[in-house]
Design a protein around this motif. Structure first.
Motif, PDB file in Angstrom:
ATOM      1  N   PHE A  51       0.838  -1.202   0.000  1.00  0.00           N
ATOM      2  CA  PHE A  51       0.000   0.000   0.000  1.00  0.00           C
ATOM      3  C   PHE A  51       0.878   1.260   0.000  1.00  0.00           C
ATOM      4  O   PHE A  51       0.574   2.243  -0.685  1.00  0.00           O
TER       5      PHE A  51
ATOM      6  N   GLN B   5     -10.066   8.336  -0.041  1.00  0.00           N
ATOM      7  CA  GLN B   5      -8.950   7.473  -0.436  1.00  0.00           C
ATOM      8  C   GLN B   5      -9.182   6.039   0.022  1.00  0.00           C
ATOM      9  O   GLN B   5      -8.892   5.085  -0.705  1.00  0.00           O
ATOM     10  N   ARG B   6      -9.739   5.888   1.231  1.00  0.00           N
ATOM     11  CA  ARG B   6     -10.022   4.532   1.729  1.00  0.00           C
ATOM     12  C   ARG B   6     -11.043   3.831   0.838  1.00  0.00           C
ATOM     13  O   ARG B   6     -10.907   2.646   0.525  1.00  0.00           O
ATOM     14  N   GLN B   7     -12.077   4.555   0.427  1.00  0.00           N
ATOM     15  CA  GLN B   7     -13.099   3.956  -0.435  1.00  0.00           C
ATOM     16  C   GLN B   7     -12.546   3.614  -1.811  1.00  0.00           C
ATOM     17  O   GLN B   7     -12.912   2.583  -2.384  1.00  0.00           O
TER      18      GLN B   7
ATOM     19  N   VAL C 238      -9.441   2.753  -2.471  1.00  0.00           N
ATOM     20  CA  VAL C 238      -8.606   1.552  -2.319  1.00  0.00           C
ATOM     21  C   VAL C 238      -9.480   0.322  -2.117  1.00  0.00           C
ATOM     22  O   VAL C 238      -9.260  -0.736  -2.731  1.00  0.00           O
ATOM     23  N   THR C 239     -10.501   0.457  -1.251  1.00  0.00           N
ATOM     24  CA  THR C 239     -11.325  -0.702  -0.894  1.00  0.00           C
ATOM     25  C   THR C 239     -12.200  -1.178  -2.046  1.00  0.00           C
ATOM     26  O   THR C 239     -12.322  -2.384  -2.297  1.00  0.00           O
ATOM     27  N   TYR C 240     -12.822  -0.230  -2.760  1.00  0.00           N
ATOM     28  CA  TYR C 240     -13.794  -0.617  -3.779  1.00  0.00           C
ATOM     29  C   TYR C 240     -13.299  -0.415  -5.214  1.00  0.00           C
ATOM     30  O   TYR C 240     -13.935  -0.937  -6.144  1.00  0.00           O
TER      31      TYR C 240
ATOM     32  N   LEU D 154      -8.489  -2.685  -4.782  1.00  0.00           N
ATOM     33  CA  LEU D 154      -8.333  -4.061  -4.284  1.00  0.00           C
ATOM     34  C   LEU D 154      -9.181  -5.082  -5.055  1.00  0.00           C
ATOM     35  O   LEU D 154      -8.679  -6.169  -5.370  1.00  0.00           O
ATOM     36  N   PRO D 155     -10.455  -4.805  -5.369  1.00  0.00           N
ATOM     37  CA  PRO D 155     -11.225  -5.812  -6.117  1.00  0.00           C
ATOM     38  C   PRO D 155     -10.602  -6.150  -7.469  1.00  0.00           C
ATOM     39  O   PRO D 155     -10.668  -7.301  -7.908  1.00  0.00           O
TER      40      PRO D 155
ATOM     41  N   ALA E   5      -7.234  -8.176  -6.709  1.00  0.00           N
ATOM     42  CA  ALA E   5      -7.347  -9.371  -5.860  1.00  0.00           C
ATOM     43  C   ALA E   5      -6.930 -10.668  -6.560  1.00  0.00           C
ATOM     44  O   ALA E   5      -6.157 -11.453  -5.980  1.00  0.00           O
TER      45      ALA E   5
END
Length: 270
Positions: A103, A186-188, A190-192, A195-196, A199
């Motif tokens: 990250f 930024q978190r959203q 990265v998360t959505y 990463l998907p 993965a």
């Protein structure tokens, strides 16, 4: 509240530009690549003629490995299980820590100062051979598999962390830009958004790390870091070729089984 982010015209042009192969530079690079290959071969004394001259000695060495001696099969299986356990723990620890470092080492996630710090740290770790890490941890915690697990974990951060970071950098920018345009944090993003997409590659690289750790654990045992490596070294020093052959056959069987299992998992996730 964070407002929507306007798309930069240059970035839009980059996203819309069709993929093109720089054929001129590619063709011009072939002679340069061949020149570098020839220079490297000369510097490294790469010589097929020398290999053919030594083929007789190599054949004689291989002939000593037969027939294999499985009289210590129980010991081999016990040490292989220990090697496998080392690889499992080292892969889990190394994968988790590598993901955290990745990250920080992804240019599309981390700020520049953190990006360069993480990249330089991984470069330093990757420059040090795993055997040196193993010797360092053997001197710290003593002989045994624990030292090998620590060496594998630290070594994984330098290698697989870089691959993780590049997998996250290579994701399609379209969904990321769309989320930024509607004000996602930024978190959203990265998360959505990242990463998907990354993965499947992250899982595939983790399985590759596991396979590498199984083979790595065999080598780390040479310096007393647990696993089958110490038994392998002892058989070589004692010129016990039958036992050495049995160990090699068992290692090949284990690595093949893991490779087939990993390939099956990859097919399921891709």
């Amino acid at each position: 509240m964070v407002g929507p982010t306007m798309l930069d015209p240059a970035e839009r042009a980059l996203l819309e530009r069709a993929f093109s192969v720089p054929r001129g530079r590619f063709v011009a690079g072939i002679p340069l690549a061949l020149l570098v290959l020839a220079w490297s071969s000369a510097g490294a004394d790469f010589d097929f003629a020398k290999l053919s001259d030594g083929a007789v000695n190599m054949g004689e060495f291989l002939s000593r490995l037969f027939p294999p001696d499985f009289s210590k099969f129980g010991t081999i299986v016990e040490l292989l299980i220990e090697t496998l356990q080392m690889a499992i723990v080292g892969t889990v620890l190394g994968g988790v820590l590598s993901l955290l470092v990745a990250f920080a080492a992804s240019s599309n996630i981390a700020p520049r100062w953190l990006y360069y710090t993480a990249r330089w740290t991984m470069n330093i770790i990757r420059s040090v051979p795993d055997l040196v890490f193993a010797l360092m941890f053997v001197s710290a915690v003593g002989l045994g598999p624990f030292a090998g697990i620590l060496a594998m974990t630290l070594g994984s951060i330098g290698s697989i962390g870089k691959i993780y970071a590049e997998a996250m950098e290579a994701v399609d920018r379209g969904p990321v830009v769309a989320m930024e345009a509607v004000g996602a944090s930024q978190r959203q993003v990265v998360t959505y958004g990242i990463l998907p997409q990354a993965a499947p590659n992250l899982v595939s690289y983790t399985l590759l790390l596991f396979e590498g750790n199984v083979r790595g654990a065999t080598i780390l045992g040479l310096v007393g870091a647990g696993g089958i490596g110490l038994e392998l070294t002892t058989a070589m020093k004692m010129y016990d070729y039958g036992h050495l052959s049995a160990i090699i056959i068992c290692i090949v069987t284990l690595v093949t089984a893991i490779d087939q299992g990993s390939a099956l998992i990859r097919r399921k996730i891709t």
